[in-house]
Structures are given as structure tokens and as C-alpha cells.
Design a protein around this motif. Structure first.
Motif, PDB file in Angstrom:
ATOM      1  N   UNK A 157       1.020  -1.303  -0.158  1.00 45.13           N
ATOM      2  CA  UNK A 157      -0.068  -0.026   0.026  1.00 45.13           C
ATOM      3  C   UNK A 157       0.909   1.256   0.012  1.00 45.13           C
ATOM      4  N   UNK A 158       2.097   1.112   0.274  1.00 43.96           N
ATOM      5  CA  UNK A 158       3.119   2.377  -0.007  1.00 43.96           C
ATOM      6  C   UNK A 158       3.417   2.416  -1.353  1.00 43.96           C
ATOM      7  N   UNK A 159       2.980   3.539  -2.144  1.00 44.80           N
ATOM      8  CA  UNK A 159       3.304   3.603  -3.460  1.00 44.80           C
ATOM      9  C   UNK A 159       3.508   5.168  -3.829  1.00 44.80           C
ATOM     10  N   UNK A 160       4.385   5.505  -4.967  1.00 40.85           N
ATOM     11  CA  UNK A 160       4.372   6.738  -5.338  1.00 40.85           C
ATOM     12  C   UNK A 160       3.373   6.680  -6.421  1.00 40.85           C
ATOM     13  N   UNK A 166       4.639  14.617  -8.241  1.00 42.03           N
ATOM     14  CA  UNK A 166       4.514  13.034  -7.823  1.00 42.03           C
ATOM     15  C   UNK A 166       3.956  13.402  -6.228  1.00 42.03           C
ATOM     16  N   UNK A 167       3.479  12.395  -5.681  1.00 44.19           N
ATOM     17  CA  UNK A 167       3.054  12.203  -4.448  1.00 44.19           C
ATOM     18  C   UNK A 167       3.132  10.908  -3.835  1.00 44.19           C
ATOM     19  N   UNK A 168       3.285  10.695  -2.789  1.00 44.69           N
ATOM     20  CA  UNK A 168       3.494   9.157  -1.914  1.00 44.69           C
ATOM     21  C   UNK A 168       2.623   9.024  -0.920  1.00 44.69           C
ATOM     22  N   UNK A 169       2.221   7.845  -0.817  1.00 44.68           N
ATOM     23  CA  UNK A 169       1.053   7.581   0.283  1.00 44.68           C
ATOM     24  C   UNK A 169       1.590   6.188   0.857  1.00 44.68           C
ATOM     25  N   UNK A 170       1.138   5.936   2.064  1.00 46.17           N
ATOM     26  CA  UNK A 170       1.248   4.575   2.874  1.00 46.17           C
ATOM     27  C   UNK A 170       0.017   4.470   3.517  1.00 46.17           C
TER      28      UNK A 170
END
Length: 288
Positions: free
Chosen positions: A147-150, A173-177
Motif C-alpha cells: 500500500x506504500x506507493x508513489x 509526484x506524491x507518496x502514500x502509505x
């Protein structure tokens, strides 16, 4: 000394379709070395500091391994040009120090970056103020989860462990976990030189790395704005804004599309000051 030849090897596999110019695998990293660096990072005496609050929902921690602090302070997380020195944290991480030295690259800044569960780095660009020399950002995932993606260019990319990755942070860009556990990466900003170009020659993506996001439909947009209006009307404008910001990770939006949604929300509410604030945030966070 761990040499580049032994620690890092050209990654196997044929280049896959995807945003290779924005993010790509460069090489494989030995699993034994990943394990050593992971143990050092998880055993570090500090999580670092919460930084770049305007870019994130909370949960983004960084600690410097190489920076420009006169006293080697790992809590000095200001990124800037110049040749950095090791911090006290890197001096306590010998395997990580040997890995970095073995790459033979011209470093600008090196850090550990931790993203907690249910945390987001909103869409942005980096390096906007740094134009004098070509530079690149390298990632070595030490702890990660699916679930940790760029997200960049309407595509989700999972930076899997066991590889050295390149990100082009001058692209939006963005990132989430989303679910956790913590995402923990070793991140190095380096200047372009012959050693970097040799390493970057193997840039590629594998099929399993990439997931294209769906296009937002008219119905999707109306539903998102309707729910945001309800939240704002109940007295939760920040929750409404974050709900719209997270749409960047669900849909292939045009650049700055999530910020445009927030501006539209506040236009509907007649909150002109908030409209101006979010338009200014979009211009600042996505400055080229």
C-alpha cells in the motif's frame, strides 16, 4: 569496503511500460546488505523530525545521514547544494556508510525517510529552487508494503525492496502509505556525473511495479465534491480538503487537479480567502 560491483548489480528483466523517466529501477541490491541497512535504520536512536508540513498529511519523518551541518546534526534536514559530510547518525551505521561509499557517487544530501501508516505526501515538485547543476534522487527501500506507493503521471508505482530506484523529483509526484507498516527508505540526492550515468543506464520498470489509475468521470467528480461539501458544512473543512487531496491517489488527474477540486469546493462555499490560499498552494507546490 563494499564495492559497487558486489553490492549493486544490473537488475534483471526487460524494461516494462510505465513512467520510466519519472521513476525506475536502476539496479538490484544484495539482500544481505538490505538486511544490514534495515537493522541499522530500525535501530537508529532517532526517528528524525517531522518536516515539510505543507507537503503532507502528517507522518513524514526524516533524519539526515549526510548534510551540511557544521556539527553533523542528523536533525538538520534542510536540503541544499554542496558537498555534505556524515552526520553522527551515519557514523553509527557502518553497513550503510560502506554501501554509500561503494556507490562512488557525488552526493548532495542523504537521509532516512519514514512515512507512517495512513500518511500522504501531497502532489508536489522538488528541486524547483535548484537549477545550477543536474541532480537525481535515489531510493533504497528498507521497509515497505504494497500500500506504500508513489504516484506520478497518473500511475502508481510500488518501489519494492531489493532494488536501487531513481526518482525524478522535478516531475510532479506524491507518496502514500495507506495500511502500514511504516515505509522506510534510504534516500540520496546525487549530482549527475559519469558514475551516475553508468548506473542509470539500466533504468527500467517491471510489469508488477506499475498500476495505471482510472480516469475520473463526471459522476466521480460530482460525488467527491458533494461529500466534501457535506463535511465542510458539518464543520470539518480540513477533512473535506484532505478527502479531495487523496483523490490524487485514486484517479489519473491532470497536474494540480486535486488542488483545483479544493478551490472549486471553496468557491461553492463563497470562501474567497480559501480559494486564493489553495490556488497559491498549487502554484508553490508545483513550481518548476
Amino acid at each position: 569496503m563494499v564495492t559497487t560491483m558486489h553490492a549493486v548489480a544490473p537488475a534483471a528483466g526487460v524494461a516494462g511500460e510505465g513512467p520510466v523517466d519519472e521513476v525506475a529501477r536502476l539496479a538490484a541490491v544484495e539482500e544481505s546488505l538490505i538486511e544490514q541497512m534495515r537493522a541499522e535504520a530500525l535501530g537508529a536512536p532517532t526517528r528524525g523530525v517531522l518536516a515539510y508540513g505543507e507537503y503532507q498529511s502528517g507522518g513524514w519523518w526524516t533524519a539526515s545521514l549526510m548534510n551540511h551541518s557544521a556539527c553533523g546534526d542528523p536533525h538538520d534536514v534542510v536540503i541544499g547544494d554542496g558537498r555534505p559530510g556524515p552526520t553522527s547518525l551515519l557514523e553509527a551505521m557502518p553497513a550503510t556508510a560502506r554501501f554509500l561509499a561503494g556507490l562512488g557517487l557525488d552526493f548532495m544530501y542523504v537521509r532516512l525517510a519514514r512515512l507512517a501508516p495512513n500518511s500522504f505526501l501531497w502532489e508536489h515538485r522538488d528541486y524547483a529552487e535548484l537549477h545550477d547543476r543536474p541532480r537525481h534522487r535515489l531510493h533504497v527501500p528498507l521497509v515497505t508494503n504494497p500500500s506504500a506507493v508513489l504516484v506520478t503521471a497518473g500511475t502508481r508505482v510500488h518501489m519494492a525492496a531489493g532494488a536501487l530506484w531513481r526518482l525524478t523529483p522535478s516531475q510532479a509526484h506524491g507518496v502514500c502509505n495507506v495500511t502500514g507498516p511504516d515505509r522506510l527508505h534510504l534516500i540520496a540526492d546525487v549530482y549527475a556525473d559519469d558514475a551516475y550515468e553508468a548506473l542509470a543506464a539500466g533504468a527500467h520498470l517491471q510489469e508488477q511495479d506499475v498500476d495505471s489509475l482510472p480516469t475520473m468521470t463526471t459522476e466521480d467528480r460530482a460525488g467527491l465534491l458533494g461529500r466534501a461539501e457535506q463535511l465542510a458544512g458539518l464543520g470539518f473543512p480540513t477533512a473535506a480538503e484532505e478527502n479531495l487531496l487523496r483523490s490524487y491517489y485514486r484517479f489519473a488527474l491532470p497536474e494540480g487537479g486535486a488542488y483545483d477540486l479544493i478551490a472549486e469546493l471553496h468557491e461553492r462555499r463563497g470562501a474567497d480567502g480559501e480559494v486564493r490560499r489553495w490556488r497559491a498552494a498549487k502554484a508553490h507546490l508545483l513550481a518548476r
